[in-house]
Design an enzyme around this catalytic site. Structure first.
Site, PDB file in Angstrom:
ATOM      1  N   HIS A 109       0.825  -1.213   0.000  1.00 27.25           N
ATOM      2  CA  HIS A 109       0.000   0.000   0.000  1.00 27.25           C
ATOM      3  C   HIS A 109       0.856   1.259   0.000  1.00 27.25           C
ATOM      4  O   HIS A 109       2.043   1.227   0.330  1.00 27.25           O
ATOM      5  CB  HIS A 109      -0.926   0.024   1.226  1.00 27.25           C
ATOM      6  CG  HIS A 109      -0.192   0.165   2.521  1.00 27.25           C
ATOM      7  ND1 HIS A 109       0.522  -0.863   3.094  1.00 27.25           N
ATOM      8  CD2 HIS A 109      -0.037   1.230   3.361  1.00 27.25           C
ATOM      9  CE1 HIS A 109       1.072  -0.448   4.220  1.00 27.25           C
ATOM     10  NE2 HIS A 109       0.752   0.822   4.404  1.00 27.25           N
ATOM     11  N   ASP A 111       0.443   5.114   1.899  1.00 24.05           N
ATOM     12  CA  ASP A 111      -0.299   5.574   3.079  1.00 24.05           C
ATOM     13  C   ASP A 111      -1.392   6.570   2.697  1.00 24.05           C
ATOM     14  O   ASP A 111      -1.227   7.384   1.787  1.00 24.05           O
ATOM     15  CB  ASP A 111       0.663   6.242   4.072  1.00 24.05           C
ATOM     16  CG  ASP A 111       1.595   5.229   4.721  1.00 24.05           C
ATOM     17  OD1 ASP A 111       1.175   4.076   4.912  1.00 24.05           O
ATOM     18  OD2 ASP A 111       2.741   5.597   5.033  1.00 24.05           O
ATOM     19  N   HIS A 258       4.714   0.103   0.201  1.00 27.19           N
ATOM     20  CA  HIS A 258       5.459  -0.644   1.206  1.00 27.19           C
ATOM     21  C   HIS A 258       4.592  -1.715   1.839  1.00 27.19           C
ATOM     22  O   HIS A 258       3.360  -1.682   1.726  1.00 27.19           O
ATOM     23  CB  HIS A 258       6.030   0.301   2.266  1.00 27.19           C
ATOM     24  CG  HIS A 258       4.995   1.147   2.947  1.00 27.19           C
ATOM     25  ND1 HIS A 258       4.453   2.265   2.363  1.00 27.19           N
ATOM     26  CD2 HIS A 258       4.400   1.032   4.157  1.00 27.19           C
ATOM     27  CE1 HIS A 258       3.561   2.804   3.179  1.00 27.19           C
ATOM     28  NE2 HIS A 258       3.505   2.069   4.279  1.00 27.19           N
ATOM     29  N   ARG A 273       5.414   6.918  13.640  1.00 29.11           N
ATOM     30  CA  ARG A 273       5.414   7.517  12.305  1.00 29.11           C
ATOM     31  C   ARG A 273       4.982   8.975  12.382  1.00 29.11           C
ATOM     32  O   ARG A 273       3.998   9.301  13.051  1.00 29.11           O
ATOM     33  CB  ARG A 273       4.439   6.749  11.406  1.00 29.11           C
ATOM     34  CG  ARG A 273       4.459   7.204   9.966  1.00 29.11           C
ATOM     35  CD  ARG A 273       3.518   6.356   9.124  1.00 29.11           C
ATOM     36  NE  ARG A 273       2.280   7.063   8.837  1.00 29.11           N
ATOM     37  CZ  ARG A 273       1.179   6.501   8.348  1.00 29.11           C
ATOM     38  NH1 ARG A 273       1.149   5.198   8.142  1.00 29.11           N
ATOM     39  NH2 ARG A 273       0.114   7.207   8.103  1.00 29.11           N
TER      40      ARG A 273
END
Ligand SMILES: [Fe+2]
Length: 285
Positions: A109, A111, A258, A273
């Site tokens: 995917h 983000d 990723h 993150r």
């Protein structure tokens, strides 16, 4: 058609760079991202991000405030709806798994493609890692596009896909899709997007958030999406990063996808993150 972007011309200055694969990814050594002079290194780091798609740093034991300050050099920051309301630093999204929760990020995917303006990039810092496993894999979706036949490129370039937050977060946040859609309605993005800085074209549909391609029958949409999703699985457009505590991965969310390998259960893996806001995706022929 190949784009005119020439990565060799990007000036990464004095950075000590070791590429991971010819396709994507590089480790940058001998730099302390928490140091006061980091601001002067930002143009070089930005060039390295564009050149390699994802860049990695080791032994960066930043505080949350330093992590946020580093990310702010690259743009405004996002707050993810999965972040608890009472968290002191809402820009930090904590992704923690262990004996009570198996890793869930093991699908290809980009983000937050359910946003109207999905993120420019994410800066992921490892706080706690398993003894082995929990690697993150990255795929260069510009190279994935380049590996399509010219006929398939032409077909995909005219298409638009719908991205829906509820596909992943309805269950994870225990919310009805309609409630999530009040704030984040399903959003349309081009199936092939043009990178706003390099001009490169990249496949921009993903297994997590894309619901369908507009104007195709359900079967045609599912068939084409499966074909495009599978392009990320090509080992020759990937790199794989093995984490240590204090490692950072900073990826350009506009060109790569990723996947976090979920092979470490029941060991703990705790990541933080910080996510940089991006532009609305577009396509230019
Ligand atoms: Fe992700």
């Amino acid at each position: 058609m190949a784009t005119m972007f020439d990565r060799a011309k990007l000036d990464t200055g004095a950075l000590d760079i070791k590429p991971l694969t010819p396709a994507i990814g590089a480790e940058i050594h001998d730099i302390d991202l928490g140091a006061p002079d980091t601001a002067q290194r930002i143009p070089e780091i930005r060039a390295a991000l564009l050149k390699y798609g994802v860049i990695f740093f080791r032994d960066q034991n930043l505080t949350q405030e330093q992590h946020i300050a580093f990310a702010r050099h690259f743009g405004d920051l996002e707050v993810h709806p999965a972040t608890p309301k009472d968290q002191p630093n809402p820009e930090v999204l904590r992704i923690a798994h262990g004996p009570k929760s198996r890793g869930q990020e093991n699908y290809w995917h980009s983000d937050v493609t359910w946003r109207e303006k999905p993120s420019l990039g994410s800066i992921l810092l490892a706080r706690e890692v398993p003894e082995c496993g929990g690697d993150t894999l990255f795929a260069n979706m510009h190279l994935a596009y380049e590996r399509l036949s010219e006929q398939m490129q032409r077909i995909c370039e005219g298409l638009t896909a719908v991205h829906d937050i509820a596909r992943v977060f309805a269950k994870r946040l225990d919310k009805a899709p309609a409630d999530l859609h009040e704030r984040f309605p399903p959003i349309r993005h081009p199936v092939i997007r043009t990178h706003p800085e390099t001009g490169e074209k990249a496949i921009y549909v993903n297994t997590a958030f894309t619901s369908h391609i507009e104007g195709l029958s359900e079967k045609e949409s599912a068939w084409l999406l499966d074909h495009l999703y599978a392009t990320a699985k090509d080992a020759e457009i990937q790199c794989r990063f093995r984490w240590q505590a204090g490692s950072i991965a900073f990826w350009d969310n506009r060109v790569c996808q990723h996947l976090a390998a979920s092979d470490y259960f029941p060991a703990r893996r705790v990541m933080e993150r910080v996510t940089i806001a991006g532009d609305r995706p577009y396509f230019t022929p």
